[in-house]
Design a protein around this motif. Structure first.
Motif, PDB file in Angstrom:
ATOM      1  N   TYR A  11      16.950  66.298  55.514  1.00  0.00           N
ATOM      2  CA  TYR A  11      18.180  67.282  54.693  1.00  0.00           C
ATOM      3  C   TYR A  11      19.202  66.599  55.052  1.00  0.00           C
ATOM      4  N   ASN A  12      19.637  66.350  56.422  1.00  0.00           N
ATOM      5  CA  ASN A  12      20.764  65.733  56.825  1.00  0.00           C
ATOM      6  C   ASN A  12      21.102  64.296  56.274  1.00  0.00           C
ATOM      7  N   ASN A  55       7.962  67.367  40.151  1.00  0.00           N
ATOM      8  CA  ASN A  55       9.240  67.665  39.938  1.00  0.00           C
ATOM      9  C   ASN A  55      10.333  67.688  41.239  1.00  0.00           C
ATOM     10  N   ARG A  56       9.580  67.469  42.284  1.00  0.00           N
ATOM     11  CA  ARG A  56      10.362  67.338  43.609  1.00  0.00           C
ATOM     12  C   ARG A  56      10.940  66.203  43.580  1.00  0.00           C
ATOM     13  N   LYS A  57      10.213  65.291  43.196  1.00  0.00           N
ATOM     14  CA  LYS A  57      10.778  63.785  43.061  1.00  0.00           C
ATOM     15  C   LYS A  57      11.857  63.470  42.195  1.00  0.00           C
ATOM     16  N   THR A  58      11.593  64.281  41.098  1.00  0.00           N
ATOM     17  CA  THR A  58      12.835  64.202  39.986  1.00  0.00           C
ATOM     18  C   THR A  58      13.951  64.775  40.651  1.00  0.00           C
ATOM     19  N   LEU A  59      13.728  66.030  41.245  1.00  0.00           N
ATOM     20  CA  LEU A  59      14.865  66.637  42.061  1.00  0.00           C
ATOM     21  C   LEU A  59      15.579  65.829  42.999  1.00  0.00           C
ATOM     22  N   LEU A  60      15.007  65.158  43.932  1.00  0.00           N
ATOM     23  CA  LEU A  60      15.646  64.003  44.832  1.00  0.00           C
ATOM     24  C   LEU A  60      16.313  63.020  43.875  1.00  0.00           C
ATOM     25  N   ALA A  61      15.619  62.680  43.216  1.00  0.00           N
ATOM     26  CA  ALA A  61      16.419  61.218  42.127  1.00  0.00           C
ATOM     27  C   ALA A  61      17.445  61.660  41.689  1.00  0.00           C
ATOM     28  N   SER A  62      17.765  62.917  41.421  1.00  0.00           N
ATOM     29  CA  SER A  62      19.166  63.351  40.680  1.00  0.00           C
ATOM     30  C   SER A  62      20.292  63.159  41.543  1.00  0.00           C
ATOM     31  N   ILE A  63      19.947  62.583  42.693  1.00  0.00           N
ATOM     32  CA  ILE A  63      21.135  62.370  43.456  1.00  0.00           C
ATOM     33  C   ILE A  63      22.193  61.239  42.941  1.00  0.00           C
ATOM     34  N   SER A  64      21.655  60.658  41.849  1.00  0.00           N
ATOM     35  CA  SER A  64      22.577  59.397  41.268  1.00  0.00           C
ATOM     36  C   SER A  64      23.194  59.992  40.340  1.00  0.00           C
ATOM     37  N   GLU A  70      31.451  69.385  43.268  1.00  0.00           N
ATOM     38  CA  GLU A  70      30.720  70.345  42.780  1.00  0.00           C
ATOM     39  C   GLU A  70      29.199  70.158  42.707  1.00  0.00           C
ATOM     40  N   ASP A  71      28.862  68.888  42.161  1.00  0.00           N
ATOM     41  CA  ASP A  71      27.879  68.221  41.796  1.00  0.00           C
ATOM     42  C   ASP A  71      27.046  68.147  43.159  1.00  0.00           C
ATOM     43  N   VAL A  72      27.826  67.502  44.140  1.00  0.00           N
ATOM     44  CA  VAL A  72      27.134  67.519  45.381  1.00  0.00           C
ATOM     45  C   VAL A  72      26.671  68.916  46.158  1.00  0.00           C
ATOM     46  N   HIS A  73      27.468  69.863  45.970  1.00  0.00           N
ATOM     47  CA  HIS A  73      27.370  71.129  46.457  1.00  0.00           C
ATOM     48  C   HIS A  73      25.914  71.718  45.523  1.00  0.00           C
ATOM     49  N   ASN A  74      25.975  71.494  44.252  1.00  0.00           N
ATOM     50  CA  ASN A  74      24.889  72.057  43.469  1.00  0.00           C
ATOM     51  C   ASN A  74      23.554  71.141  43.875  1.00  0.00           C
ATOM     52  N   TYR A  75      23.814  69.914  43.989  1.00  0.00           N
ATOM     53  CA  TYR A  75      22.537  69.083  44.467  1.00  0.00           C
ATOM     54  C   TYR A  75      22.054  69.797  45.745  1.00  0.00           C
ATOM     55  N   ARG A  76      22.713  69.909  46.880  1.00  0.00           N
ATOM     56  CA  ARG A  76      22.338  70.573  48.218  1.00  0.00           C
ATOM     57  C   ARG A  76      21.777  71.903  48.044  1.00  0.00           C
ATOM     58  N   LEU A  77      22.384  72.733  47.046  1.00  0.00           N
ATOM     59  CA  LEU A  77      21.948  73.900  46.639  1.00  0.00           C
ATOM     60  C   LEU A  77      20.484  73.979  46.230  1.00  0.00           C
ATOM     61  N   ALA A  78      20.328  73.208  45.384  1.00  0.00           N
ATOM     62  CA  ALA A  78      18.978  73.098  44.594  1.00  0.00           C
ATOM     63  C   ALA A  78      17.994  72.555  45.618  1.00  0.00           C
ATOM     64  N   LEU A  79      18.207  71.851  46.804  1.00  0.00           N
ATOM     65  CA  LEU A  79      17.324  71.448  47.908  1.00  0.00           C
ATOM     66  C   LEU A  79      16.924  72.535  48.915  1.00  0.00           C
ATOM     67  N   GLU A  80      17.670  73.661  48.963  1.00  0.00           N
ATOM     68  CA  GLU A  80      17.451  74.525  49.861  1.00  0.00           C
ATOM     69  C   GLU A  80      16.338  75.214  50.133  1.00  0.00           C
TER      70      GLU A  80
END
Length: 217
Positions: A11-12, A55-64, A70-80
């Protein structure tokens, strides 16, 4: 239902990649360079989990797709929901790892957020010892050793971050064939004095696992 699969250090690592994408967007004027950073971050994150195909792969790939803080915050929040915490451990289990320490002082486990822990560590000032507990198989392994505060900052062998360090030295349990009864070998390295900060910075478990192996196996 979410199936957790992201360990603390992973995660880090993902968090750092997301921050790198945002930093590039803010500081790089060339769209081609930013695009390269964006795709590089996506590739590095997906390489952590090569077997994912849902869908987990799709979630990870959305880093791009991150473009703002705010996008970074929401991305990290979705990983929690997908984060794997440090396995549940009790005081009794920890004491069994260090049977020779009858008066072992333990940290307050109730005050620890185990989602943010890759390894558990604490120091006992009275005995000048540091203790490390790490998951192994279905249980845990424990390493104890002397620590010497350096009162200086340098790079920790566990998290590779620039922090105040201590020299941690443990007696190796490995014995060469035909070793004499008084054979003794110590293994040492520089580690963060603050285990919480180390866990927060840690992006790879390989160095710690190698050290533990050099002591116990």
């Amino acid at each position: 239902m979410c199936e957790p699969f992201i360990r603390n250090h992973q995660y880090n690592y993902i968090r750092n990649q997301a921050d790198a994408v945002l930093h590039a967007l803010r500081s790089v004027g060339d769209p081609k360079i930013w695009e390269s950073v964006r795709l590089s971050a996506q590739t590095k994150v997906l390489e952590l989990f090569p077997d994912l195909s849902d869908n987990r792969k799709t979630l990870l790939a959305s880093i791009s797709d991150v473009k703002t803080a705010e996008d970074v915050h929401n991305y990290r929040l979705a990983l929690e929901p997908y984060r794997i915490g440090f396995p549940p451990v009790t005081e009794k289990q920890i004491r069994k790892l260090f049977p020779k320490n009858k008066k072992l002082k333990l940290p307050d486990l109730s005050q620890i957020d185990f989602r943010q822990v890759s390894y558990l560590s604490w120091t006992d000032i009275a005995t000048n010892k540091m203790f490390i507990v790490y998951p192994a198989g279905e249980g845990f392994v424990g390493v104890e050793g002397r620590y010497t505060a350096t009162h200086k900052k340098s790079y920790c062998f566990v998290c590779s971050s620039y922090e105040e360090l201590a020299l941690f030295t443990a007696a190796s349990k490995k014995r060469p064939a035909h070793a004499s009864p008084d054979y003794y070998k110590s293994v040492g390295n520089y580690i963060c004095m603050n285990g919480h900060e180390c866990n927060k910075n840690m992006t790879d478990a390989a160095s710690l696992e190698k050290f533990i192996s050099s002591v116990l196996e």
